[in-house]
Scaffold this motif. Structure first.
Motif, PDB file in Angstrom:
ATOM      1  N   MET A 122       0.842  -1.203   0.000  1.00 40.72           N
ATOM      2  CA  MET A 122       0.000   0.000   0.000  1.00 40.72           C
ATOM      3  C   MET A 122       0.873   1.247   0.000  1.00 40.72           C
ATOM      4  O   MET A 122       0.514   2.257  -0.632  1.00 40.72           O
ATOM      5  CB  MET A 122      -0.928  -0.023   1.214  1.00 40.72           C
ATOM      6  CG  MET A 122      -2.115   0.897   1.095  1.00 40.72           C
ATOM      7  SD  MET A 122      -3.194   0.502  -0.305  1.00 40.72           S
ATOM      8  CE  MET A 122      -3.486   2.151  -0.953  1.00 40.72           C
ATOM      9  N   TRP A 130       2.064   1.903  -3.483  1.00 47.04           N
ATOM     10  CA  TRP A 130       0.977   2.550  -4.233  1.00 47.04           C
ATOM     11  C   TRP A 130       0.871   4.024  -3.839  1.00 47.04           C
ATOM     12  O   TRP A 130       0.731   4.909  -4.685  1.00 47.04           O
ATOM     13  CB  TRP A 130      -0.339   1.812  -3.959  1.00 47.04           C
ATOM     14  CG  TRP A 130      -1.549   2.518  -4.471  1.00 47.04           C
ATOM     15  CD1 TRP A 130      -2.474   3.207  -3.735  1.00 47.04           C
ATOM     16  CD2 TRP A 130      -1.976   2.634  -5.830  1.00 47.04           C
ATOM     17  NE1 TRP A 130      -3.447   3.735  -4.551  1.00 47.04           N
ATOM     18  CE2 TRP A 130      -3.169   3.400  -5.840  1.00 47.04           C
ATOM     19  CE3 TRP A 130      -1.458   2.165  -7.048  1.00 47.04           C
ATOM     20  CZ2 TRP A 130      -3.851   3.708  -7.011  1.00 47.04           C
ATOM     21  CZ3 TRP A 130      -2.153   2.478  -8.215  1.00 47.04           C
ATOM     22  CH2 TRP A 130      -3.323   3.234  -8.188  1.00 47.04           C
ATOM     23  N   ALA A 131       0.966   4.284  -2.528  1.00 47.83           N
ATOM     24  CA  ALA A 131       0.831   5.670  -2.046  1.00 47.83           C
ATOM     25  C   ALA A 131       1.958   6.550  -2.578  1.00 47.83           C
ATOM     26  O   ALA A 131       1.729   7.712  -2.926  1.00 47.83           O
ATOM     27  CB  ALA A 131       0.796   5.698  -0.526  1.00 47.83           C
ATOM     28  N   ARG A 183       0.980   7.637  -5.958  1.00 48.76           N
ATOM     29  CA  ARG A 183      -0.087   8.647  -5.952  1.00 48.76           C
ATOM     30  C   ARG A 183       0.418   9.991  -5.425  1.00 48.76           C
ATOM     31  O   ARG A 183      -0.065  11.036  -5.846  1.00 48.76           O
ATOM     32  CB  ARG A 183      -1.279   8.168  -5.120  1.00 48.76           C
ATOM     33  CG  ARG A 183      -1.968   6.929  -5.645  1.00 48.76           C
ATOM     34  CD  ARG A 183      -2.542   7.132  -7.016  1.00 48.76           C
ATOM     35  NE  ARG A 183      -3.645   8.080  -7.019  1.00 48.76           N
ATOM     36  CZ  ARG A 183      -4.226   8.530  -8.126  1.00 48.76           C
ATOM     37  NH1 ARG A 183      -3.798   8.142  -9.323  1.00 48.76           N
ATOM     38  NH2 ARG A 183      -5.221   9.389  -8.060  1.00 48.76           N
ATOM     39  N   PHE A 184       1.364   9.935  -4.475  1.00 55.54           N
ATOM     40  CA  PHE A 184       1.908  11.175  -3.908  1.00 55.54           C
ATOM     41  C   PHE A 184       3.129  11.668  -4.687  1.00 55.54           C
ATOM     42  O   PHE A 184       3.802  12.594  -4.261  1.00 55.54           O
ATOM     43  CB  PHE A 184       2.268  10.981  -2.425  1.00 55.54           C
ATOM     44  CG  PHE A 184       1.089  11.029  -1.495  1.00 55.54           C
ATOM     45  CD1 PHE A 184       0.742  12.214  -0.855  1.00 55.54           C
ATOM     46  CD2 PHE A 184       0.318   9.909  -1.271  1.00 55.54           C
ATOM     47  CE1 PHE A 184      -0.358  12.265   0.000  1.00 55.54           C
ATOM     48  CE2 PHE A 184      -0.779   9.948  -0.422  1.00 55.54           C
ATOM     49  CZ  PHE A 184      -1.118  11.127   0.215  1.00 55.54           C
ATOM     50  N   LYS A 185       3.426  11.020  -5.809  1.00 54.67           N
ATOM     51  CA  LYS A 185       4.521  11.425  -6.699  1.00 54.67           C
ATOM     52  C   LYS A 185       5.855  11.534  -5.962  1.00 54.67           C
ATOM     53  O   LYS A 185       6.583  12.527  -6.084  1.00 54.67           O
ATOM     54  CB  LYS A 185       4.178  12.744  -7.403  1.00 54.67           C
ATOM     55  CG  LYS A 185       2.948  12.655  -8.315  1.00 54.67           C
ATOM     56  CD  LYS A 185       2.699  13.964  -9.018  1.00 54.67           C
ATOM     57  CE  LYS A 185       1.650  13.876 -10.116  1.00 54.67           C
ATOM     58  NZ  LYS A 185       0.336  13.444  -9.714  1.00 54.67           N
ATOM     59  N   THR A 244       9.308  19.385   2.738  1.00 61.80           N
ATOM     60  CA  THR A 244       8.116  19.106   1.922  1.00 61.80           C
ATOM     61  C   THR A 244       8.016  17.622   1.603  1.00 61.80           C
ATOM     62  O   THR A 244       6.956  17.004   1.716  1.00 61.80           O
ATOM     63  CB  THR A 244       8.171  19.911   0.608  1.00 61.80           C
ATOM     64  OG1 THR A 244       8.190  21.302   0.941  1.00 61.80           O
ATOM     65  CG2 THR A 244       6.975  19.608  -0.283  1.00 61.80           C
ATOM     66  N   ARG A 276       5.293  14.706   2.883  1.00 59.13           N
ATOM     67  CA  ARG A 276       4.539  13.884   1.937  1.00 59.13           C
ATOM     68  C   ARG A 276       4.748  12.392   2.221  1.00 59.13           C
ATOM     69  O   ARG A 276       3.827  11.590   2.112  1.00 59.13           O
ATOM     70  CB  ARG A 276       4.940  14.236   0.502  1.00 59.13           C
ATOM     71  CG  ARG A 276       3.781  14.135  -0.469  1.00 59.13           C
ATOM     72  CD  ARG A 276       4.198  14.419  -1.884  1.00 59.13           C
ATOM     73  NE  ARG A 276       4.679  15.770  -2.076  1.00 59.13           N
ATOM     74  CZ  ARG A 276       5.483  16.130  -3.083  1.00 59.13           C
ATOM     75  NH1 ARG A 276       5.891  15.240  -3.954  1.00 59.13           N
ATOM     76  NH2 ARG A 276       5.866  17.368  -3.208  1.00 59.13           N
ATOM     77  N   ARG A 306       2.564  11.467   5.101  1.00 56.79           N
ATOM     78  CA  ARG A 306       1.165  11.333   4.695  1.00 56.79           C
ATOM     79  C   ARG A 306       0.960  10.049   3.905  1.00 56.79           C
ATOM     80  O   ARG A 306      -0.063   9.364   4.050  1.00 56.79           O
ATOM     81  CB  ARG A 306       0.735  12.551   3.889  1.00 56.79           C
ATOM     82  CG  ARG A 306       0.444  13.752   4.797  1.00 56.79           C
ATOM     83  CD  ARG A 306       0.201  15.029   4.037  1.00 56.79           C
ATOM     84  NE  ARG A 306      -0.627  14.853   2.874  1.00 56.79           N
ATOM     85  CZ  ARG A 306      -0.378  15.413   1.680  1.00 56.79           C
ATOM     86  NH1 ARG A 306       0.673  16.182   1.530  1.00 56.79           N
ATOM     87  NH2 ARG A 306      -1.173  15.202   0.680  1.00 56.79           N
ATOM     88  N   GLN A 363       0.746   7.291   6.419  1.00 58.50           N
ATOM     89  CA  GLN A 363      -0.560   7.279   7.089  1.00 58.50           C
ATOM     90  C   GLN A 363      -1.626   6.675   6.175  1.00 58.50           C
ATOM     91  O   GLN A 363      -2.462   5.887   6.617  1.00 58.50           O
ATOM     92  CB  GLN A 363      -0.956   8.704   7.490  1.00 58.50           C
ATOM     93  CG  GLN A 363      -0.152   9.260   8.652  1.00 58.50           C
ATOM     94  CD  GLN A 363      -0.397  10.748   8.882  1.00 58.50           C
ATOM     95  OE1 GLN A 363      -1.089  11.406   8.104  1.00 58.50           O
ATOM     96  NE2 GLN A 363       0.176  11.277   9.936  1.00 58.50           N
ATOM     97  N   SER A 364      -1.563   7.052   4.910  1.00 55.62           N
ATOM     98  CA  SER A 364      -2.531   6.493   3.965  1.00 55.62           C
ATOM     99  C   SER A 364      -2.307   4.995   3.789  1.00 55.62           C
ATOM    100  O   SER A 364      -3.268   4.231   3.670  1.00 55.62           O
ATOM    101  CB  SER A 364      -2.425   7.198   2.607  1.00 55.62           C
ATOM    102  OG  SER A 364      -2.890   8.525   2.682  1.00 55.62           O
ATOM    103  N   LYS A 378      -3.863   3.357   6.684  1.00 56.08           N
ATOM    104  CA  LYS A 378      -5.325   3.513   6.647  1.00 56.08           C
ATOM    105  C   LYS A 378      -5.957   2.613   5.587  1.00 56.08           C
ATOM    106  O   LYS A 378      -7.019   2.035   5.800  1.00 56.08           O
ATOM    107  CB  LYS A 378      -5.660   4.975   6.361  1.00 56.08           C
ATOM    108  CG  LYS A 378      -7.138   5.272   6.193  1.00 56.08           C
ATOM    109  CD  LYS A 378      -7.346   6.754   5.924  1.00 56.08           C
ATOM    110  CE  LYS A 378      -8.800   7.076   5.600  1.00 56.08           C
ATOM    111  NZ  LYS A 378      -8.975   8.513   5.311  1.00 56.08           N
ATOM    112  N   TYR A 379      -5.304   2.507   4.423  1.00 55.17           N
ATOM    113  CA  TYR A 379      -5.912   1.784   3.299  1.00 55.17           C
ATOM    114  C   TYR A 379      -5.390   0.356   3.150  1.00 55.17           C
ATOM    115  O   TYR A 379      -5.824  -0.359   2.249  1.00 55.17           O
ATOM    116  CB  TYR A 379      -5.713   2.559   2.001  1.00 55.17           C
ATOM    117  CG  TYR A 379      -6.523   3.836   1.972  1.00 55.17           C
ATOM    118  CD1 TYR A 379      -7.875   3.821   1.643  1.00 55.17           C
ATOM    119  CD2 TYR A 379      -5.963   5.050   2.318  1.00 55.17           C
ATOM    120  CE1 TYR A 379      -8.628   4.985   1.647  1.00 55.17           C
ATOM    121  CE2 TYR A 379      -6.709   6.222   2.331  1.00 55.17           C
ATOM    122  CZ  TYR A 379      -8.037   6.182   1.986  1.00 55.17           C
ATOM    123  OH  TYR A 379      -8.782   7.324   1.997  1.00 55.17           O
TER     124      TYR A 379
END
Lengths: 150, 153
Positions: A61, A64-65, A68-70, A114, A118, A121, A124-125, A128-129
């Motif tokens: 996951m 994958w994150a 998505r978060f580049k 920065t 990211r 986050r 955390q995602s 969570k997922y």
């Protein structure tokens, strides 16, 4: 998109404290209990499977994150420990899963602060997922070490 | 702080702020300025942000961009999907939420507050507002949409 999916494994007793596991996705292997539970060393165990299920799921996951978060991920390695508690009635439970991921990410032109925000986050995602992390009742603790490469 | 209506669907609670209007697809419009043609602040509803997951990036059309009702005014990249946000009113982008660049998670954390997306200078507010839903009507529409999602097997 269907809201449900099913996954399966099959186990068969091989005698004494041995079993054989066939996973729905293909692999198969023998397994036992850990040595402290009347099993054998150097083989797959349910305890390892539980911790590995969470560890592998969170990692996938997270991968994958990062997409998505580049984030430009350079490496990810995570030792995860599951803590077993033997209750007064001698039932046992994994009370805690402690993740210690070591993550290296390229700054890719952004500031380290920065990128680190990211990454956090994305972690955390990932928790969570993660299907497995979201399904267990053990407390989940994540202590990341994040390295931003210039 | 606005008051909220709430709908519980399955194990989820969705809030609808009672002080603004809504497009059926989950974009709110809040009247903020009556000078000139007027301005509305827009953002995602609680349902829309929960449905699409953690927000990674928000790309809003630049200030000055003209939009008609239904035109894409922003695109959100979430952990699960890319979401096109359609303008609930016609007008011109007057302001973009500066917090979205470094903290896009505010869309999830405060969809009706700090997570606003843009301010639009309206060009046809009276006609546009007549087509928007009041909070109670949006609550009913949103509940139906959520229940339809649950029926998917």
């Amino acid at each position: 998109m269907s809201r449900t999916a099913t996954y399966h494994t099959t186990v068969a007793w091989k005698g004494e404290h041995w079993g054989h596991l066939v996973m729905g996705n293909g692999p198969e292997m023998d397994f036992s209990a850990p040595p402290d539970a009347h099993g054998h060393a150097d083989v797959f165990t349910p305890e390892d499977a539980y911790v590995a299920a969470a560890n592998t799921c969170v990692m996938m996951m997270f991968i994958w994150a990062t997409e998505r978060f580049k984030l430009k991920l350079l490496s990810y390695e995570c030792r995860t420990e599951g803590t077993k508690l033997i209750e007064l009635d001698r039932t046992e439970i994994f009370t805690r899963l402690h993740f210690r991921p070591v993550i290296r990410v390229a700054a890719n032109g952004d500031t380290a602060a920065t990128v680190e925000a990211r990454v956090r986050r994305a972690l955390q995602s990932a928790q969570k997922y993660s299907l497995v992390a979201n399904s267990v009742k053990s407390e989940i603790v994540v202590d990341p070490e994040i390295v931003i490469e210039p | 702080m606005p008051e909220y209506l709430e709908a519980t669907v399955d194990k989820f609670i969705f809030r609808v702020a009672s002080d603004r209007l809504y497009s059926p697809d989950g974009v709110w419009a809040f009247w903020v300025e009556s000078q000139g043609n007027g301005q509305v602040r827009i953002g995602l509803t609680d349902y829309l942000q929960q449905l699409n997951g953690d927000v990674a990036f928000v790309h809003v059309k630049p200030v000055g961009t003209e939009v008609a009702v239904g035109d894409e005014v922003a695109e959100l990249e979430t952990i699960k999907a890319n979401v096109s946000l359609c303008s609930p009113v016609s007008g011109r982008v007057a302001e973009v939420n500066p917090d979205l660049d470094l903290s896009p998670e505010v869309v999830n954390q405060e969809p009706y507050g700090k997570g606003w997306v843009a301010v639009l200078e309206t060009t046809n507010w009276e006609a546009d507002r007549a087509k928007l839903l009041d909070p109670q009507a949006y609550l009913s529409a949103m509940r139906s949409q959520a229940e339809e999602e649950l029926k998917k097997q």
